[in-house]
Design an enzyme around this catalytic site. Structure first.
Site, mmCIF file in Angstrom:
data_model
loop_
_atom_site.group_PDB
_atom_site.id
_atom_site.type_symbol
_atom_site.label_atom_id
_atom_site.label_comp_id
_atom_site.label_asym_id
_atom_site.label_seq_id
_atom_site.Cartn_x
_atom_site.Cartn_y
_atom_site.Cartn_z
ATOM 1 C CB SER A 50 -0.950 0.014 1.202
ATOM 2 O OG SER A 50 -0.225 -0.039 2.424
ATOM 3 C CG ASP A 340 -3.846 5.688 6.959
ATOM 4 O OD1 ASP A 340 -2.660 5.434 7.290
ATOM 5 O OD2 ASP A 340 -4.374 5.189 5.951
ATOM 6 C CG HIS A 343 -0.742 4.144 4.558
ATOM 7 N ND1 HIS A 343 -1.981 3.683 4.949
ATOM 8 C CD2 HIS A 343 -0.138 3.133 3.895
ATOM 9 C CE1 HIS A 343 -2.124 2.429 4.537
ATOM 10 N NE2 HIS A 343 -1.015 2.077 3.909
#
Length: 365
Positions: A50, A340, A343
């Protein structure tokens, strides 16, 4: 050029055009990492999780590791959520930008992908994936095997577009980047306990390195030569892990960081071994652990106000589907190290990418 010769423009207009062209070039070059003379990097090709995913998970109905909805993309062009796990650009984009290749690195599975995008590079990364095949299975992400399959398809399309010789040149001279390992350590080993019965941490990191090595050999066999592999980050210091196992004061989870450091030391040695045994291979270990840890621990020195919580919601647990339009976001993400609970923000990525490229670029040549 022919039209200029056929109908010469007044000298003043030509001078003005030259000035404007120089201005545009200088603006574009501002902040770019300077390549050595006679060195070409025609494309960037990215594999991983991600951190690098630019939207490959968008249409994967099986996974919860997606973010093609607000507030993701809040600071992206037009405020559009694209499937990037952040408030704006992610490292895939920033590497392409810093190398002067293009502003954004599109996801290979983007339905709007143009043939011209293939020539300068695409992203194969999938949020939730890992070196351990079980990691991708648990997250219903695109595994490294699946990412290699996309890469093979990409090569076939590229050959049809520019021919075999040009394709081979792009593969050999482009920079390939790999970012994996966080999900293996944090999710598969510690959170799900799916591997703890079979492996202790030394044995599990051996499994990760072996899988990484096999994956890199496949990329090499398919034509990649300049391959940068990022270390695992200080995963124990991301907000989610601090909330989960950091106690009431939410300290960094040192057992996670210790696992990451052990993996990193083994990965660096394996890359050195691959370089010795694979002709013309330039596999480069890219340390992100230490510079990111320094930003997290000494966040105030970098101009941030919050280093242990993300901007989304409470900042302690929200990520992916838990960071959604129902949760408020902070007024100014520029104050936060993390977007978040997993990340970093685009500001942090920008502080990491350019220095890392400047530090290691010569090793790709």
């Amino acid at each position: 050029m022919d039209s200029l010769m056929a109908s010469p423009l007044p000298l003043g207009i030509l001078v003005l055009r030259c000035f404007m062209l120089l201005l545009m070039v200088s603006c574009k070059a501002k902040g770019l990492v300077e390549l050595p003379p006679n060195v070409t990097v025609p494309a960037v090709l990215v594999f991983g999780d991600s951190i690098m995913d630019t939207g490959n998970n968008n249409n994967n109905m099986q996974t919860l590791a997606k973010c093609n909805f607000p507030p993701y993309g809040r600071d992206f062009e037009g405020g559009i959520p694209t499937g990037r796990f952040g408030n704006g650009k992610v490292p895939s984009d920033l590497v392409a930008e810093e190398l002067g290749i293009k502003e954004l690195l599109p996801a290979y599975l983007d339905p709007n992908l143009q043939p011209s995008d293939l020539v300068t590079g695409v992203c194969f990364a999938s949020g939730g994936s890992g070196y351990d095949p079980l990691t991708s299975k648990l997250a219903s992400a695109i595994s490294l095997t699946g990412q290699i399959d996309m890469f093979k398809e990409y090569i076939r399309k590229l050959k049809g577009l520019v021919g075999e010789d040009k394709t081979n040149f792009i593969l050999a001279n482009g920079i390939v980047l790999v970012v994996e390992g966080s999900n293996d350590i944090s999710n598969t080993y510690f959170l799900s306990h799916a591997r703890e019965v079979e492996y202790d941490i030394p044995a599990y990191t051996d499994l990760m390195v072996k899988s990484a090595s096999n994956f890199l050999k496949e990329i090499y066999q398919l034509g990649g030569r300049r391959i940068g592999v990022f270390s695992a980050p200080p995963i124990g210091c991301v907000p989610f892990q601090r909330t989960l196992v950091g106690g009431i004061v939410r300290k960094c989870a040192e057992k996670y960081n210790d696992a990451a450091k052990l993996f990193n030391s083994k990965l660096a040695k394996e890359l050195a071994s691959l370089n010795r045994n694979l002709p013309n291979a330039r596999m480069v270990y890219l340390d992100v652990y230490n510079p990111l840890l320094d930003i997290i621990v000494h966040y105030q020195n970098y101009g941030f106000k919050v280093g242990d919580r993300g901007c989304c919601g409470t900042g302690k647990i929200e990520a992916a589907v838990l960071c959604n339009p129902l949760h408020p976001t902070c007024p100014d993400v520029g104050d936060y190290v993390f977007w978040d609970s997993f990340h970093p923000s685009e500001n942090v990525y920008r502080r990491l990418v350019a220095p890392i490229l400047r530090k290691y670029l010569s090793q790709f040549i």
